[in-house]
Enzyme design. Structure first.
Site, PDB file in Angstrom:
ATOM      1  N   THR A  71       4.948  -5.479   3.013  1.00  0.00           N
ATOM      2  CA  THR A  71       3.799  -6.186   2.792  1.00  0.00           C
ATOM      3  C   THR A  71       2.851  -5.603   1.762  1.00  0.00           C
ATOM      4  OG1 THR A  71       3.917  -7.290   5.020  1.00  0.00           O
ATOM      5  CG2 THR A  71       1.362  -7.043   3.643  1.00  0.00           C
TER       6      THR A  71
ATOM      7  N   PHE B 290      -0.750  -5.529   0.062  1.00  0.00           N
ATOM      8  CA  PHE B 290      -2.503  -5.548   0.183  1.00  0.00           C
ATOM      9  C   PHE B 290      -3.185  -5.471  -1.042  1.00  0.00           C
ATOM     10  CE2 PHE B 290      -0.148  -4.020   4.161  1.00  0.00           C
ATOM     11  CZ  PHE B 290      -0.581  -4.919   5.269  1.00  0.00           C
TER      12      PHE B 290
END
Length: 360
Positions: free
Chosen positions: A261, A263
């Site tokens: 992921t 960010f």
């Protein structure tokens, strides 16, 4: 080599003790100089945290090193050294999607170091609001996952904020199934963020086909619920397992072994060029033939590589879209600056959301 184990270890331990004595002296000397830097910055009202400078420091040390420490070891060690030095000057407050134990918290600490003060927020909206109101200096929000794609709420909020993107983190996501007992046979309900459920759907269908899948606001919230009810298992990481005192019923249950992921870091002073940067833009064009091609043409003309392209409805009822684009380079780099200048003549709307050091 003869002699007892202790006899052979003793001179090596003495050598390590001697080296540690030198290290602690040098670390304190370094911290004292960093404090002097902070005092000079105060006189010029300059920001304490400069991510591009920290990236350059780490890159220089990695280049100098001849091992056996690997590059990632050096990065982690010096991140914590610099985090502690910053804390001596000023405490850094970082908002993240809470509660405690989320991957967002792990990303925040991975970027700012463990000397930063975390501020858990109940939603992505609250992370933005916390930085906008000054309750925190920085915010960390998820923007996309390698399996499930963009985080739509983050993209929508970026359109309406004045906060700059000042950094990014690419975090490997290792999901575990957590419960009070650690017994897979006792699991009746699996609680997790919708994206985590999606990232583990194949494993869940194979190993827990009859279990209810219940979407909650975050993986850490799922872990909190699992700590209260023995029928519930959560999908979360090691930080959540430790915080909520849960056992691992099954490790590494994500369907994609390379699940990551990304960010964004929000807030602070826009970084200067580090030499390894990325620029994020939000664009829109008139609804006419060839408009998107003309919007993208300046990047090709000036040799600027585009690394991401997402679209979101403008919610105007006219089938208009906003385009979220990442390109390699800093907005002050010559070819990026030329492309952006040309772009203003082609796009109906242009917002440079940030130029920042690219995640390794």
């Amino acid at each position: 080599m003869g002699g007892t184990l202790e006899a052979q270890l003793q001179p090596l331990r003495e050598k390590i003790d001697h080296l540690d004595t030198q290290l602690i002296r040098l670390l304190n000397e370094r911290a004292a100089v960093a404090h002097e830097v902070g005092e000079v910055k105060k006189g010029f009202d300059a920001p304490v945290y400069r991510p591009e400078r920290e990236q350059q420091v780490i890159a220089r040390l990695q280049q100098m090193s001849t091992g056996p420490l690997r590059d990632e070891h050096i990065a982690h060690i010096w991140l914590e050294i610099m985090s502690a030095s910053r804390a001596l000057e000023k405490s850094t407050t970082v908002a993240f999607l809470g509660p405690v134990g989320t991957y967002s918290e792990a990303a925040a600490l991975d970027y700012f170091g463990n000397s930063a003060s975390g501020l858990p927020c109940p939603s992505i909206d609250e992370v933005f609001r916390s930085v906008e109101t000054g309750a925190s200096e920085f915010g960390v929000v998820p923007v996309e996952n390698s399996t499930e794609g963009a985080v739509s709420r983050t993209l929508d909020l970026l359109l309406n904020t004045t906060l700059p993107i000042t950094g990014e983190i690419a975090l490997p996501i290792h999901h575990s199934l957590l419960s009070r007992s650690g017994a897979l046979a006792e699991v009746e309900i699996v609680c997790a963020h919708p994206q985590a459920l999606a990232q583990c759907q194949r494993w869940l269908s194979t190993h827990l086909p009859k279990a209810e899948r219940r979407a909650v606001s975050s993986n850490a919230e799922g872990a909190r619920l699992a700590a209260e009810d023995s029928r519930i298992a959560a999908i979360a990481g090691e930080r959540a397992a430790s915080h909520y005192k849960l056992q691992t019923a099954a490790p590494m249950i994500q369907d994609d072994a390379h699940n990551r992921t990304r960010f964004y870091v929000l807030g602070g002073t826009p970084p200067l060029s580090s030499g390894a940067d990325q620029t994020s833009l939000i664009l829109s064009v008139k609804n006419e033939a060839g408009a998107v091609y003309r919007m993208l043409e300046p990047f090709a003309r000036y040799g600027v590589s585009m690394t991401r392209f997402e679209s979101r409805p403008a919610r105007s009822g006219s089938w208009a879209y906003y385009f979220y684009i990442d390109v390699e380079g800093h907005r002050d780099d010559a070819k990026v600056a030329d492309a952006l200048h040309a772009l203003t003549d082609q796009a109906a709307f242009v917002r440079i959301v940030g130029s920042y050091p690219r995640a390794k």
